[in-house]
Design a protein around this motif. Structure first.
Motif, short mmCIF file in Angstrom:
data_model
loop_
_atom_site.label_atom_id
_atom_site.label_comp_id
_atom_site.label_asym_id
_atom_site.label_seq_id
_atom_site.Cartn_x
_atom_site.Cartn_y
_atom_site.Cartn_z
N GLU A 1 13.04 3.17 24.04
CA GLU A 1 12.18 2.71 22.94
C GLU A 1 12.41 3.52 21.67
OE1 GLU A 1 8.04 2.51 24.02
OE2 GLU A 1 8.48 1.06 25.60
N LEU A 2 12.60 4.82 21.85
CA LEU A 2 12.87 5.66 20.67
C LEU A 2 14.13 5.18 19.97
CD1 LEU A 2 12.23 8.12 18.91
CD2 LEU A 2 13.55 9.52 20.50
N ARG A 3 15.15 4.87 20.79
CA ARG A 3 16.42 4.42 20.21
C ARG A 3 16.22 3.09 19.48
NH1 ARG A 3 19.24 4.83 24.78
NH2 ARG A 3 19.46 7.06 24.49
N ARG A 4 15.54 2.15 20.11
CA ARG A 4 15.32 0.84 19.49
C ARG A 4 14.52 1.00 18.19
NH1 ARG A 4 10.88 -2.19 20.00
NH2 ARG A 4 10.22 -1.19 21.94
N ARG A 5 13.50 1.84 18.24
CA ARG A 5 12.64 1.98 17.06
C ARG A 5 13.34 2.70 15.92
NH1 ARG A 5 7.44 2.69 20.69
NH2 ARG A 5 6.67 0.56 20.42
N THR A 6 14.33 3.49 16.25
CA THR A 6 15.10 4.14 15.20
C THR A 6 15.88 3.08 14.41
OG1 THR A 6 15.24 6.15 16.50
CG2 THR A 6 16.86 5.90 14.75
N TYR A 7 16.52 2.15 15.16
CA TYR A 7 17.17 1.03 14.47
C TYR A 7 16.14 0.21 13.68
CZ TYR A 7 21.59 1.48 17.08
OH TYR A 7 22.78 1.92 17.58
N GLU A 8 15.00 -0.04 14.33
CA GLU A 8 13.98 -0.89 13.69
C GLU A 8 13.45 -0.29 12.41
OE1 GLU A 8 12.12 -3.19 17.60
OE2 GLU A 8 10.93 -1.67 16.58
N THR A 9 13.24 1.02 12.44
CA THR A 9 12.67 1.66 11.25
C THR A 9 13.66 1.58 10.09
OG1 THR A 9 11.44 3.12 12.71
CG2 THR A 9 11.53 3.75 10.40
N GLN B 1 8.24 8.05 10.88
CA GLN B 1 8.56 8.28 12.29
C GLN B 1 8.92 6.97 12.99
OE1 GLN B 1 6.37 10.90 14.83
NE2 GLN B 1 5.07 11.54 13.14
N PRO B 2 9.92 7.02 13.87
CA PRO B 2 10.27 5.82 14.63
C PRO B 2 9.43 5.69 15.90
CG PRO B 2 11.84 7.55 15.11
CD PRO B 2 10.84 8.13 14.15
N SER B 3 8.15 5.98 15.79
CA SER B 3 7.31 5.88 16.98
C SER B 3 6.25 4.83 16.70
CB SER B 3 6.64 7.21 17.27
OG SER B 3 5.95 7.66 16.12
N GLY B 4 6.03 3.95 17.62
CA GLY B 4 5.05 2.90 17.41
C GLY B 4 5.57 1.86 16.45
N ASN B 5 4.91 0.73 16.39
CA ASN B 5 5.32 -0.30 15.44
C ASN B 5 4.65 -0.02 14.11
OD1 ASN B 5 6.88 -1.80 17.30
ND2 ASN B 5 4.97 -2.56 18.22
N LEU B 6 5.37 -0.26 13.03
CA LEU B 6 4.80 0.07 11.72
C LEU B 6 3.72 -0.92 11.33
CD1 LEU B 6 8.05 1.17 9.89
CD2 LEU B 6 6.21 2.61 10.73
#
Ligand code: TRP
Length: 331
Positions: free
Chosen positions: A57-65, A13-18
Motif C-alpha cells: 500500500e505504501l508503494r501504491r500510495r507513493t505513485y498515487e500521491t 505523506q503517501p499514507s491514507g487517501n488524500l
C-alpha cells in the motif's frame, strides 16, 4: 538549474487517501507558486513509516500521491516532484538535526502527543523526531517559503528554531524559511464532527471527502453532513457544521460569505448541502480523470520520480557539503 528564484518546499505523506482538506488546504495552492518560485514538492515516504504501513500500500500510495500532484495541476516540467527516500540526504540531514533539536522541544509537539495517544502500541523514536526530519526536508533546499496547513505551524516554528540554533553555532548555513498558511481552506473540518479536523485517518468514512470520490459518493457524504437545528445558512459561532460547509463552498466557488448567505437566503440546508456537493464534485472531476490516466502509465511516473530525484539531489548536495564541513566531518 534554480537561477535566482526563491525556493518553495512542501511535502505530502503517501499514507491514507488524500482528502479535500489536503486539496484545499495545500495541494490546490501549490501551483500558484510555480512561476515566481522554484518549487520542490515531495512525497514524504520516510515520514509515513513513523506509523506502521503495509508495504504494497505504501508503494501504491507513493505513485498515487505523485499522480495526484500532477493531476492537481503541478507541471513536472516546471516543478521538482520527487520521492523523499530517493534522496538520501533527507535521512542524513535528519539525523544531524536530531542532534540540534532538544528533547524538550520535541516533547511539546502537539502532533506527537496526538499521534502517540492514537498509537499507544507504537510510540517509536521516529514519531518523536518526525519534526527534525521535516526540518531537514525544508532546510536542505535553502527554502524560503513552505506552504502548509495550519496543523503544521508548530513544526515550522521548530524548524526555524533549529535553523537559528545551527546558524548561531556555525554561521549562516540555512536560509530561514517562512510558512505560507492559506487564509481560506486552511482547516477543513470533519463532516461528521465539525469540531475536529477532517483527517485521512478518521475511521468514519462519512466524515471525509476524498479527492478521488466519485460524484455520487461526494453528494451522499455532503447530504449526511452534520449541521444544526436551525435553518439559516450563515457563519456564526456555534454553527460549526454550516461554517465548515461555507468554507468548503467558498474554496470551491470563490464566493464570499455574503454571497453565499444571499444565495441561500430562505432556502433550507438540503439545498445548500447539494450545492456544496455539486461544486466539489464538479471541480474534482477533471482531477479524477487525469489521475486515472496517470496511474495507468507507471513508466511515465517513474520517469518523473527519477528526474525529480536527480534535481533535488544536486540541490541538496550543496547544502550537505556546507553542513559536513561546518560540523567538522572529514571530507
Ligand atoms: N508533516 C507534513 C504533514 O503531515 C508533511 C511534511 C513533511 C512536510 N515534510 C515537510 C510539509 C516539509 C512541508 C514541508 O502534512
Amino acid at each position: 538549474m534554480l537561477g535566482d528564484k526563491k525556493i518553495v518546499f512542501s511535502g505530502v505523506q503517501p499514507s491514507g487517501n488524500l482528502t479535500i482538506g489536503n486539496y484545499l488546504g495545500a495541494i490546490k495552492n501549490f501551483s500558484a507558486f510555480s512561476d515566481e518560485y522554484h518549487c520542490f514538492y515531495c512525497v514524504v515516504d520516510l515520514h509515513a513509516i513513523t506509523l506502521r504501513q503495509v508495504p504494497a500500500e505504501l508503494r501504491r500510495r507513493t505513485y498515487e500521491t505523485l499522480a495526484l500532484y500532477i493531476a492537481c495541476g503541478l507541471d513536472p516540467e516546471k516543478n521538482t516532484l520527487f520521492v523523499q527516500s530517493h534522496v538520501p540526504a533527507h535521512a542524513e540531514l535528519g539525523w544531524i538535526l536530531d542532534c540540534y533539536t532538544m528533547f524538550g522541544e520535541l516533547s511539546r509537539m502537539t502532533q506527537f502527543k496526538d499521534k502517540s495517544a492514537k498509537n499507544a502500541s507504537n510510540i517509536n523514536a521516529g514519531l518523536f523526531t518526525y519534526p527534525s526530519l521535516m526540518a531537514a526536508d525544508i532546510l536542505l533546499y535553502q527554502t524560503d517559503l513552505v506552504p502548509v496547513g495550519i496543523d503544521q505551524k508548530q513544526h515550522l516554528e521548530l524548524t526555524r528554531d533549529v535553523a537559528t540554533r545551527f546558524n548561531g553555532i556555525y554561521g549562516d548555513v540555512f536560509t530561514m524559511p517562512d510558512g505560507y498558511i492559506p487564509q481560506t481552506g486552511m482547516k477543513i473540518m470533519s463532516l461528521a464532527d465539525p469540531t475536529s479536523k477532517m483527517s485521512k485517518s478518521d475511521p468514519n468514512e462519512n466524515a471525509i471527502v476524498y479527492i478521488l470520490d466519485d460524484k455520487d459518493t461526494v453528494l451522499r457524504k455532503f447530504r449526511r453532513a452534520v449541521t444544526d437545528s436551525e435553518t439559516e445558512v450563515c457563519r456564526r459561532e456555534g454553527k460549526d457544521g454550516i461554517n465548515n460547509l461555507m468554507t468548503i463552498y467558498s474554496c470551491f466557488t470563490g464566493k464570499t460569505d455574503e454571497e453565499i448567505v444571499r444565495e441561500f437566503a430562505g432556502r433550507g440546508y438540503g439545498d445548500f448541502k447539494l450545492a456544496v456537493g455539486e461544486a466539489c464534485a464538479d471541480q474534482l472531476a477533471p482531477v479524477r480523470e487525469e489521475f486515472a490516466r496517470l496511474m495507468a502509465d507507471k513508466a511515465y511516473l517513474e520517469d518523473i520520480m527519477k528526474k525529480g530525484a536527480a534535481e533535488a539531489a544536486s540541490c541538496a548536495l550543496k547544502t550537505m557539503r556546507k553542513v559536513r564541513k561546518k560540523i567538522g566531518f572529514v571530507n
